[in-house]
Design a protein around this motif. Structure first.
Motif, short mmCIF file in Angstrom:
data_model
loop_
_atom_site.label_atom_id
_atom_site.label_comp_id
_atom_site.label_asym_id
_atom_site.label_seq_id
_atom_site.Cartn_x
_atom_site.Cartn_y
_atom_site.Cartn_z
N PRO A 1 0.82 -1.21 0.00
CA PRO A 1 0.00 0.00 0.00
C PRO A 1 0.86 1.27 0.00
CG PRO A 1 -0.83 -1.58 1.61
CD PRO A 1 0.47 -2.11 1.11
N GLY A 2 0.24 2.39 -0.36
CA GLY A 2 0.96 3.65 -0.46
C GLY A 2 1.61 4.07 0.84
N TYR A 3 1.02 3.66 1.98
CA TYR A 3 1.57 4.06 3.27
C TYR A 3 2.92 3.40 3.57
CZ TYR A 3 -2.91 6.23 4.38
OH TYR A 3 -4.01 7.03 4.37
N PHE A 4 3.24 2.34 2.82
CA PHE A 4 4.55 1.70 3.01
C PHE A 4 5.67 2.70 2.76
CE2 PHE A 4 8.27 -0.35 1.02
CZ PHE A 4 8.65 -1.20 2.04
N HIS A 5 5.48 3.55 1.78
CA HIS A 5 6.51 4.54 1.44
C HIS A 5 6.49 5.72 2.39
CE1 HIS A 5 9.03 7.24 -0.90
NE2 HIS A 5 9.38 6.21 -1.65
#
Length: 382
Positions: free
Chosen positions: A126-130
């Motif tokens: 998911p985008g929150y990983f980054h």
């Protein structure tokens, strides 16, 4: 590039710090691409540099801890610090069956407030990983850096004895400052304050100005650590090359009847380095008891503490006031005097002297008389 390819100094630390700067360069390159509105290169740049961003926190921590302990290589256990970078590599690989990424959306979100507000999917995870993952990773390793600094006791040490103190505190302080500036948009966004607010801009400029002013005030910080090809020797920049005094570096004799070969070598050490090197040499001799090795040479000691041989000789002649052979023989004599009352009833003087590091009885008797003014039998009778 200078750090990465330099063969001087601590090679492992040089490479670790260079990776930190490479990543920072990548961030700037990404920002330029986004600001220019050119999305052609963004997918390649963003995805190829993402693993590097996840590598930087571990690299910086290993640099700080390695600087404090003078570690020369990374151990097998310490390679586990790079597991987040491995996850980042898995994240950016274009796996079969994964829907294509919406790069215009990613570019828009990055243009707003950087990676902190990136919610769009930008890889396998998911985008929150980054966004969330990088923030937590950076703060965690920053805390570990300060913990290592505190445990080392370098904050309370004298900068004249420990010349690396100013540099390690400066680089960690600047990293902390930039990290605080980097995550401050989260607070501003939570309070609905725009990032171009006057106070935020002033805070950034003042912080940068303070760091720059300190660096300009103490340029010697960078020599030997960031600019590793040379060192700053205090007042040596005021001395012309032909005015530096000649220092005699003696290749010490193994036996007393062998003549010493004298080699002329130019050398100059600041007062701080003299004190630092002398403490290292004395500490190594007292804690490791290197003098117990009969074939000990000055190059062995220099290699052990990682300083040039001629610097060792210069410290001995200037700070300690003895040549290498007399210096280690003094330790051997003191060791002999501690062992003789315990072992003298069952061992000969010569046998105890051999255990003390003396290679021959003649060397022992000459050294003992030089240190105590008497031969052992007369010394004990007195």
């Amino acid at each position: 590039m200078h750090l990465f390819f330099s063969k001087k100094g601590n090679r492992t630390n040089n490479i670790l710090l260079s990776i930190v700067f490479f990543a920072r360069f990548g961030q700037i390159l990404n920002s330029i691409t986004i600001t220019a509105g050119d999305e052609r290169f963004l997918p390649i740049l963003f995805q190829s540099l993402t693993p590097l961003y996840f590598t930087v926190p571990a690299c910086f921590y290993l640099y700080i801890s390695g600087f404090l302990t003078d570690r020369k290589r990374i151990s097998k256990v310490q390679w586990l610090h790079f597991l987040p970078a491995l996850l980042a590599v898995i994240h950016v690989i274009p796996w079969p069956g994964v829907p294509p990424l919406d790069w215009p959306l990613i570019s828009d979100q990055l243009a707003q407030n950087g990676y902190l507000t990136l919610k769009a999917r930008n890889g396998l995870f998911p985008g929150y990983f980054h966004s969330f993952g990088r923030t937590i990773l950076a703060l965690t390793y920053l805390a570990l850096c300060w913990k290592a600094i505190y445990k080392s006791g370098i904050i309370k040490s004298d900068a004249r004895v420990n010349p690396g103190k100013d540099w390690v505190l400066f680089i960690l302080g600047v990293a902390t400052m930039f990290q605080i500036i980097g995550i401050s948009p989260i607070i501003y966004l939570a309070l609905n304050i725009p990032l171009n607010h006057t106070y935020f801009v002033i805070f950034n400029c003042v912080a940068l100005l303070l760091a720059l002013s300190y660096a300009l005030h103490k340029p010697k910080l960078f020599y030997g650590y960031l600019l590793v090809a040379t060192t700053w020797d205090g007042k040596s920049y005021l001395v012309k090359a032909d005015e530096v005094p000649e220092i005699e570096v003696l290749k010490e004799e193994i036996e007393p009847d062998q003549p010493a070969a004298v080699v002329k070598k130019r050398s100059y050490l600041s007062t701080a380095k003299l004190s630092s090197y002398s403490q290292l040499m004395i500490q190594m001799m007292e804690e490791e008891q290197m003098y117990l090795k009969p074939d000990l040479q000055i190059i062995d000691l220099a290699t052990k503490i990682n300083i040039p041989v001629h610097h060792c000789s210069y410290v001995l002649n200037t700070k300690i006031g003895k040549n290498f052979r007399d210096w280690i023989n003094a330790y051997r004599v003191e060791y002999f005097l501690k062992q003789y009352p315990v072992k003298g009833s069952r061992m000969t003087i010569e046998a105890i002297a051999q255990e003390s590091g003396f290679k021959s009885p003649a060397t022992f008797y000459n050294a003992f008389k030089k240190e105590k003014g008497l031969l052992p039998s007369s010394y004990f009778n007195k």
